[in-house]
Design a protein around this motif. Structure first.
Motif, PDB file in Angstrom:
ATOM      1  N   PRO A  36     -10.544   1.755   5.445  1.00  0.00           N
ATOM      2  CA  PRO A  36      -9.348   1.956   4.609  1.00  0.00           C
ATOM      3  C   PRO A  36      -8.980   3.431   4.555  1.00  0.00           C
ATOM      4  O   PRO A  36      -9.847   4.307   4.514  1.00  0.00           O
ATOM      5  N   THR A  37      -7.688   3.703   4.596  1.00  0.00           N
ATOM      6  CA  THR A  37      -7.219   5.088   4.550  1.00  0.00           C
ATOM      7  C   THR A  37      -6.861   5.446   3.114  1.00  0.00           C
ATOM      8  O   THR A  37      -6.341   4.612   2.373  1.00  0.00           O
ATOM      9  N   PRO A  38      -7.135   6.667   2.712  1.00  0.00           N
ATOM     10  CA  PRO A  38      -6.775   7.068   1.347  1.00  0.00           C
ATOM     11  C   PRO A  38      -5.254   7.158   1.219  1.00  0.00           C
ATOM     12  O   PRO A  38      -4.558   7.497   2.184  1.00  0.00           O
ATOM     13  N   PRO A  39      -4.705   6.855   0.049  1.00  0.00           N
ATOM     14  CA  PRO A  39      -3.250   6.935  -0.124  1.00  0.00           C
ATOM     15  C   PRO A  39      -2.775   8.384  -0.024  1.00  0.00           C
ATOM     16  O   PRO A  39      -3.502   9.326  -0.352  1.00  0.00           O
ATOM     17  N   LEU A  40      -1.537   8.530   0.462  1.00  0.00           N
ATOM     18  CA  LEU A  40      -0.961   9.870   0.581  1.00  0.00           C
ATOM     19  C   LEU A  40      -0.704  10.449  -0.800  1.00  0.00           C
ATOM     20  O   LEU A  40      -0.247   9.748  -1.704  1.00  0.00           O
ATOM     21  N   GLN A  41      -0.997  11.720  -0.948  1.00  0.00           N
ATOM     22  CA  GLN A  41      -0.755  12.391  -2.214  1.00  0.00           C
ATOM     23  C   GLN A  41       0.729  12.743  -2.309  1.00  0.00           C
ATOM     24  O   GLN A  41       1.277  13.402  -1.430  1.00  0.00           O
ATOM     25  N   LYS A  42       1.368  12.279  -3.371  1.00  0.00           N
ATOM     26  CA  LYS A  42       2.778  12.586  -3.575  1.00  0.00           C
ATOM     27  C   LYS A  42       2.893  13.958  -4.225  1.00  0.00           C
ATOM     28  O   LYS A  42       2.242  14.231  -5.237  1.00  0.00           O
TER      29      LYS A  42
END
Length: 165
Positions: A36-42
């Motif tokens: 799983p890839t970490p979510p992009l930081q907004k």
């Protein structure tokens, strides 16, 4: 073994190998990472910095507009390049501080610029005038005549189909 059977057997074997080779290249587990890839930081919009940056764009625009005769401010062809640069500047500054464009802050500043430079550019109210009577008569009668002609054509064709059947 007959030569035709040997050729067919070789063709089948080659096809089988090509199929295995192609399926191996299409395997999802070989080509994709299943971790799983970490979510992009907004990134957060820095509105206070955006106000400052937009003010800089506005000052440049005011300086450019000072070089144009005020009587030409209502003619867009005289200042189109300055306005384009102003718009481009606000867009670039918004993107630089992680804000979308146009946002309410930039829009309110652009409205202030418009009120300052272009408030006297409104045109007079347009008066709507009816067309001349001859033109109005033609515009009314043509659709009526076309409707009657289409009705007559449908009735005539329906009667003809009864005779032909």
């Amino acid at each position: 073994m007959d030569t035709n059977e040997f050729v067919i057997l070789k063709l089948f074997f080659v096809g089988f190998l090509v199929n295995i080779w192609m399926m191996r290249g299409l395997s999802a587990t070989d080509s994709f990472n299943t971790e799983p890839t970490p979510p992009l930081q907004k990134k957060i919009c820095n509105e206070s910095r955006l106000r400052w940056e937009v003010e800089i764009c506005g000052e440049e625009f005011k300086r450019d507009m000072a070089l144009i005769d005020p009587q030409h401010w209502c003619n867009f062809t005289h200042f189109i390049s300055e306005y384009y640069l102003f718009t481009l500047c606000t867009e670039n500054k918004s993107n630089a501080v992680n804000c979308y464009w146009p946002n309410p802050l930039v829009e309110s500043y652009i409205i202030r610029i418009h009120k300052h430079f272009f408030s006297n550019c409104t045109l007079e109210q347009v008066e709507w005038v009816d067309p001349p009577d001859d033109t109005l008569t033609i515009l009314i009668l043509v659709p009526i005549c076309l409707t009657l002609a289409m009705i007559a054509l449908v009735v005539w064709c329906s009667k003809r189909s009864d005779l032909l059947a």
